[in-house]
Design a protein around this motif. Structure first.
Motif, PDB file in Angstrom:
ATOM      1  N   LEU A 268      -8.011 -14.681  67.032  1.00  0.00           N
ATOM      2  CA  LEU A 268      -7.581 -15.955  66.460  1.00  0.00           C
ATOM      3  C   LEU A 268      -6.882 -16.795  67.524  1.00  0.00           C
ATOM      4  N   PRO A 269      -6.857 -18.116  67.370  1.00  0.00           N
ATOM      5  CA  PRO A 269      -6.103 -18.949  68.312  1.00  0.00           C
ATOM      6  C   PRO A 269      -4.617 -18.609  68.256  1.00  0.00           C
ATOM      7  N   THR A 270      -3.978 -18.529  69.421  1.00  0.00           N
ATOM      8  CA  THR A 270      -2.573 -18.145  69.506  1.00  0.00           C
ATOM      9  C   THR A 270      -1.808 -19.179  70.310  1.00  0.00           C
ATOM     10  N   ILE A 271      -0.621 -19.512  69.837  1.00  0.00           N
ATOM     11  CA  ILE A 271       0.234 -20.498  70.504  1.00  0.00           C
ATOM     12  C   ILE A 271       1.618 -19.891  70.658  1.00  0.00           C
ATOM     13  N   ALA A 272       2.172 -19.935  71.866  1.00  0.00           N
ATOM     14  CA  ALA A 272       3.538 -19.496  72.110  1.00  0.00           C
ATOM     15  C   ALA A 272       4.445 -20.720  72.117  1.00  0.00           C
ATOM     16  N   ALA A 273       5.447 -20.723  71.246  1.00  0.00           N
ATOM     17  CA  ALA A 273       6.459 -21.773  71.214  1.00  0.00           C
ATOM     18  C   ALA A 273       7.689 -21.220  71.922  1.00  0.00           C
ATOM     19  N   VAL A 274       7.916 -21.675  73.153  1.00  0.00           N
ATOM     20  CA  VAL A 274       8.936 -21.077  74.012  1.00  0.00           C
ATOM     21  C   VAL A 274      10.196 -21.925  74.002  1.00  0.00           C
TER      22      VAL A 274
ATOM     23  N   HIS B  31      21.460 -15.101  59.487  1.00  0.00           N
ATOM     24  CA  HIS B  31      21.008 -14.348  60.653  1.00  0.00           C
ATOM     25  C   HIS B  31      19.756 -13.532  60.392  1.00  0.00           C
ATOM     26  N   ASP B  32      18.830 -14.059  59.598  1.00  0.00           N
ATOM     27  CA  ASP B  32      17.573 -13.326  59.379  1.00  0.00           C
ATOM     28  C   ASP B  32      16.455 -13.853  60.267  1.00  0.00           C
ATOM     29  N   GLY B  33      16.796 -14.743  61.200  1.00  0.00           N
ATOM     30  CA  GLY B  33      15.805 -15.223  62.161  1.00  0.00           C
ATOM     31  C   GLY B  33      14.968 -16.379  61.682  1.00  0.00           C
ATOM     32  N   THR B  34      15.252 -16.916  60.498  1.00  0.00           N
ATOM     33  CA  THR B  34      14.403 -17.976  59.953  1.00  0.00           C
ATOM     34  C   THR B  34      15.170 -19.295  59.893  1.00  0.00           C
ATOM     35  N   ALA B  35      15.762 -19.674  61.014  1.00  0.00           N
ATOM     36  CA  ALA B  35      16.464 -20.955  61.089  1.00  0.00           C
ATOM     37  C   ALA B  35      15.488 -22.089  60.886  1.00  0.00           C
ATOM     38  N   THR B  36      16.034 -23.263  60.626  1.00  0.00           N
ATOM     39  CA  THR B  36      15.214 -24.458  60.645  1.00  0.00           C
ATOM     40  C   THR B  36      14.421 -24.474  61.944  1.00  0.00           C
ATOM     41  N   ARG B  37      13.159 -24.795  61.853  1.00  0.00           N
ATOM     42  CA  ARG B  37      12.265 -24.668  63.007  1.00  0.00           C
ATOM     43  C   ARG B  37      12.703 -25.554  64.182  1.00  0.00           C
ATOM     44  N   SER B  38      12.530 -25.050  65.378  1.00  0.00           N
ATOM     45  CA  SER B  38      12.773 -25.854  66.571  1.00  0.00           C
ATOM     46  C   SER B  38      11.631 -26.852  66.734  1.00  0.00           C
ATOM     47  N   PRO B  39      11.840 -27.915  67.511  1.00  0.00           N
ATOM     48  CA  PRO B  39      10.744 -28.866  67.747  1.00  0.00           C
ATOM     49  C   PRO B  39       9.502 -28.203  68.324  1.00  0.00           C
ATOM     50  N   ALA B  40       9.678 -27.223  69.220  1.00  0.00           N
ATOM     51  CA  ALA B  40       8.513 -26.546  69.802  1.00  0.00           C
ATOM     52  C   ALA B  40       7.743 -25.764  68.748  1.00  0.00           C
ATOM     53  N   VAL B  41       8.451 -25.090  67.856  1.00  0.00           N
ATOM     54  CA  VAL B  41       7.779 -24.340  66.792  1.00  0.00           C
ATOM     55  C   VAL B  41       7.072 -25.293  65.833  1.00  0.00           C
TER      56      VAL B  41
ATOM     57  N   ALA C  90       3.943 -26.414  67.462  1.00  0.00           N
ATOM     58  CA  ALA C  90       2.964 -25.328  67.480  1.00  0.00           C
ATOM     59  C   ALA C  90       2.321 -25.150  66.112  1.00  0.00           C
ATOM     60  N   LEU C  91       3.113 -25.243  65.058  1.00  0.00           N
ATOM     61  CA  LEU C  91       2.566 -25.125  63.711  1.00  0.00           C
ATOM     62  C   LEU C  91       1.633 -26.294  63.383  1.00  0.00           C
ATOM     63  N   ARG C  92       1.989 -27.488  63.878  1.00  0.00           N
ATOM     64  CA  ARG C  92       1.105 -28.637  63.649  1.00  0.00           C
ATOM     65  C   ARG C  92      -0.255 -28.405  64.312  1.00  0.00           C
ATOM     66  N   MET C  93      -0.221 -27.946  65.560  1.00  0.00           N
ATOM     67  CA  MET C  93      -1.477 -27.680  66.261  1.00  0.00           C
ATOM     68  C   MET C  93      -2.263 -26.561  65.574  1.00  0.00           C
ATOM     69  N   ALA C  94      -1.579 -25.502  65.205  1.00  0.00           N
ATOM     70  CA  ALA C  94      -2.247 -24.383  64.554  1.00  0.00           C
ATOM     71  C   ALA C  94      -2.856 -24.802  63.219  1.00  0.00           C
ATOM     72  N   GLY C  95      -2.254 -25.789  62.566  1.00  0.00           N
ATOM     73  CA  GLY C  95      -2.782 -26.263  61.288  1.00  0.00           C
ATOM     74  C   GLY C  95      -4.200 -26.802  61.394  1.00  0.00           C
ATOM     75  N   HIS C  96      -4.572 -27.307  62.568  1.00  0.00           N
ATOM     76  CA  HIS C  96      -5.940 -27.796  62.765  1.00  0.00           C
ATOM     77  C   HIS C  96      -6.935 -26.653  62.576  1.00  0.00           C
ATOM     78  N   SER C  97      -6.610 -25.478  63.103  1.00  0.00           N
ATOM     79  CA  SER C  97      -7.470 -24.306  62.906  1.00  0.00           C
ATOM     80  C   SER C  97      -7.328 -23.743  61.494  1.00  0.00           C
ATOM     81  N   ALA C  98      -6.124 -23.821  60.940  1.00  0.00           N
ATOM     82  CA  ALA C  98      -5.918 -23.285  59.594  1.00  0.00           C
ATOM     83  C   ALA C  98      -6.750 -24.037  58.559  1.00  0.00           C
ATOM     84  N   ARG C  99      -7.019 -25.320  58.806  1.00  0.00           N
ATOM     85  CA  ARG C  99      -7.826 -26.104  57.861  1.00  0.00           C
ATOM     86  C   ARG C  99      -9.327 -25.873  58.039  1.00  0.00           C
ATOM     87  N   ALA C 100      -9.725 -25.242  59.130  1.00  0.00           N
ATOM     88  CA  ALA C 100     -11.146 -25.021  59.415  1.00  0.00           C
ATOM     89  C   ALA C 100     -11.565 -23.626  58.936  1.00  0.00           C
ATOM     90  N   PRO C 101     -12.866 -23.390  58.771  1.00  0.00           N
ATOM     91  CA  PRO C 101     -13.327 -22.048  58.383  1.00  0.00           C
ATOM     92  C   PRO C 101     -12.942 -21.016  59.432  1.00  0.00           C
TER      93      PRO C 101
END
Length: 290
Positions: A119-125, A215-225, A228-239
């Protein structure tokens, strides 16, 4: 969200399944994988590597997942992955022969599984990616660097040879000169420098959110994340099969020297897609807009 570790005190990979904005019929989700080991700033230990392998096995087997984003938890400030676990590395240094090789390769297994993901993978650093942390970022298809991102090899300072294929992965992206400057010249890269040399696709500006109260690691998303989610959404909408086939073709053609050979790689998957319901639906949408 599911956590593949049993305790929040243990190294963990937090897994969230997030739908894209404006999902289409048949859309899938993006799996957001967050490396979390706050005591070690998400250092790549054997345990964290094992959790990453487990998480990737699970999301690849899940037909609803069309893309993967990897980031690091920011419990104690931004940190992507602060290198290898030094105590484990010291213990491996005390072993000999096949035992040492098996132990160090077990630490590599997590980012090697990321590199092999179909699958397409994106690292948000965000924050430091040190040593093995750079390997995790390099194993992804795309890297986005937040304002606090810092890529620091750090091997020479430790008297340690690079491993996990870092020399190969880095050279393929930035060439031998920048690779040698990083590994032998002590050149760390901030977000702007990483983009300038091609290590990262782009810098994503913006402030990091405050750490979460629970402290469960699920803070409000950073701009990089978020990007990354916006870009990944392009693939998520495709077959999903189309997404997987397209990535496979990019891999297959990457080292080809002949244009005609690349045409041969692509023609079969393209013909398959022409017969698909997704193509018919896309064609109908275009025709309606005329």
């Amino acid at each position: 969200m599911s956590d593949v570790a049993d305790s929040t005190d243990d190294p963990a990979v937090l897994v969230e399944y997030l739908p894209p904005d404006d999902p289409a019929e048949g859309s899938g989700v993006t799996a957001l994988l967050t490396l979390r080991d706050p005591r070690r700033r998400n250092a790549m230990s054997r345990a964290l590597s094992d959790r990453l392998v487990e998480a990737l096995d699970a999301v690849v087997a899940d037909e609803t997942v069309h893309a993967v984003v990897v980031t690091g938890a920011a419990d104690r400030g931004p940190a992507f992955c602060a290198g290898g676990d030094l105590d484990e590395l010291a213990a491996i240094g005390g072993s000999e022969g096949a035992d040492g090789e098996a132990a160090i390769k077990a630490v590599y297994a997590g980012f090697l599984a990321l590199a092999a993901c179909p699958l397409p993978t994106i690292a948000a650093v965000d924050g430091p990616a040190v040593g093995a942390g750079i390997n995790v970022a390099l194993a992804a298809d795309i890297r986005l660097a937040g304002d606090t991102a810092r890529f620091e090899p750090g091997f020479l300072r430790l008297g340690l040879h690079p491993g996990g294929g870092m020399t190969w992965m880095t050279q393929r992206l930035v060439g031998s000169q920048t690779t040698l400057a990083m590994l032998l010249g002590g050149e760390g890269l901030d977000a702007a420098a990483a983009v300038a040399c091609g290590l990262a696709l782009r810098r994503v500006p913006g402030e990091m959110p405050a750490p979460p109260a629970d402290h469960d690691g699920t803070a409000t998303r950073s701009p990089a994340v978020l990007e990354a989610l916006r870009m990944a959404g392009h693939s998520a909408r495709a077959p999903r099969d189309l997404v997987v086939a397209t990535k496979a073709s990019v891999r297959a053609t990457g080292d080809l020297a002949d244009h005609g050979a690349a045409v041969d790689v692509e023609v079969g998957p393209q013909l398959t897609s022409l017969h698909s319901p997704a193509f018919r639906a896309g064609l109908e949408r275009v025709r309606r807009r005329r």
